[in-house]
Write an enzyme that holds these catalytic residues in place. Sequence first.
Site, short mmCIF file in Angstrom:
data_model
loop_
_atom_site.label_atom_id
_atom_site.label_comp_id
_atom_site.label_asym_id
_atom_site.label_seq_id
_atom_site.Cartn_x
_atom_site.Cartn_y
_atom_site.Cartn_z
CE1 TYR A 76 -4.27 0.90 -0.30
CE2 TYR A 76 -4.40 -1.34 0.52
CZ TYR A 76 -4.99 -0.27 -0.12
OH TYR A 76 -6.27 -0.36 -0.58
CD GLU A 89 -4.67 5.42 0.91
OE1 GLU A 89 -4.51 6.12 1.94
OE2 GLU A 89 -5.72 4.82 0.67
CG ASP A 139 -8.45 9.74 -24.30
OD1 ASP A 139 -7.50 8.95 -24.42
OD2 ASP A 139 -9.56 9.42 -23.82
CB THR A 145 -5.13 3.24 -21.97
OG1 THR A 145 -5.05 3.18 -23.40
CG2 THR A 145 -6.50 3.74 -21.56
CE LYS A 194 -7.89 1.31 -24.79
NZ LYS A 194 -8.87 2.42 -24.79
NE ARG A 198 -7.75 -3.93 -19.18
CZ ARG A 198 -8.00 -4.31 -20.43
NH1 ARG A 198 -7.37 -5.32 -20.97
NH2 ARG A 198 -8.88 -3.65 -21.15
C1 PLP Z 1 -9.84 2.84 -23.98
C2 PLP Z 1 -10.10 4.30 -23.89
C3 PLP Z 1 -10.43 4.91 -22.67
C4 PLP Z 1 -10.76 4.15 -21.42
O1 PLP Z 1 -9.83 3.28 -20.97
P1 PLP Z 1 -10.23 2.11 -19.96
O2 PLP Z 1 -8.89 1.61 -19.57
O3 PLP Z 1 -11.03 1.15 -20.76
O4 PLP Z 1 -10.98 2.70 -18.84
C5 PLP Z 1 -10.58 6.28 -22.65
N1 PLP Z 1 -10.41 7.02 -23.76
C6 PLP Z 1 -10.13 6.46 -24.95
C7 PLP Z 1 -9.96 7.33 -26.15
C8 PLP Z 1 -9.97 5.09 -25.06
O5 PLP Z 1 -9.70 4.55 -26.24
#
Ligand code: PLP
Length: 434
Positions: free
Chosen positions: A45, A47, A191, A217, A220, A226
Amino acid sequence: MSTSVQDLITQEQERQESTIQLIPSENYTTPEVMAAVGSVFMNKYSEGYPHKRYYEGNEIVDQIELLAQERAKELFHVPHVNVQPYSGSPANAAIEMALMEPGDTFMGLQLASGGHLTHGHPKVTFGGKFFHSEQFGLNDEARIDIEGLRKLAKKVQPKVIIIGNTAYPFELNFEIFAEIAEEVGAWLVADISHVAGLVVSGEHPDPVPYAHVVMTTTHKTLRGPRGAMILVTEKGLDRDPKLGDKIDKAVFPGLQGGPHNNTTAGIAIALEQAAQPAFKEYGQQIRKNARALAARLQTNGLKLVGDGTETHLMIIDVREWGGGTQLAYAMAQAGLVANKNTVPDEPNSPFYPSGVRIGTPSVTTRGMKEAEMEQIADWITEIEKLTRQFDLPKDKTQRKMILQAAREWAEQAPELKRIREEVRELCAQFPMYE
Ligand SMILES: *Cc1c(COP(=O)(O)O)cnc(C)c1O
């Protein structure tokens, strides 16, 4: 009958090994990342932030988090980063919380145009419920409607504009979005969850010179565990020197408790891997593969949203017969795993959408190249032709019946069984892990 978890892991491994994974948000992370995520960092932990923790025993955790931060700053050329968000959705919630007060207005690309739920999808989402969200869409060429966006921004004067995509096959021109954000005094958030791996390999425009905050993220195209990261740019700090602190406070204690240190360790490894020359080649090949796949599908007579792709993904447009659901299901029976997706101006409903979204990050990780993309395109084409017999009826009461018939057909169709075996053979030549 009882199944052990170990059996299910083995079965899932077998499924992943023997199918062609075309969902553009998925990837196969590396054994090194998986080992880090399964490590004893799981047990701790922590925090707070490095050197400012609420628990003892974090001397080593501090080092792993600082290492992940340093690597992210270097790879993306930013002065501040937060690596603690549990995933992309909580990261976007933290950004929204840091930059706005409840009820403030923000703008995002609508879901049906390829945006993400967390960009202000109305009613059901955090952003849509606690803030006032206004959504923009696409023009007739299936590209983001820049003039519409500008007009809307001038009208609603948003505090924040979020630019990002999950089902949009074209590059994002961050310069234009920055110009519009500037005109109305809004924060620009990029994003890049889907395209971060392309950005670091120079295969997609880089938002860092233009946005105040960048979110990605890590699982991907970046091919890590993750998780997610929030990057604060020079431009962001110029506008508000406290922006980094505000983001950090929104993540913890605003929205989260203890960071997942095992994920942080995995992120640190993925960032090092993404800085290697081989990753640049990976990014290039993702796009080459996407172009080859798109070109062959089109030569074969299939339609694509926007007539193609500039990135890692494309959307097959089957609005002519309304078969997104049927096609995705039949493809999966043949071992080609994708997802049904809406198309721009979706004529049916999100439950029976008219598209199938496919992408190349996973097949490229397996080492597949243009020749394999052509083979995959030919299989998809054959399946699409076969599935057309189950076109979506206008009469809504008949839809369930047709979908049921399509399923029953797909489960025993000899053509799909044949392709399933061919897919299995191709997969054996390109193992997930050497
Ligand atoms: C995948 C994605 C998210 C969310 O990610 P999670 O890990 O699934 O919560 C947010 N914005 C975009 C553009 C994404 O492709």
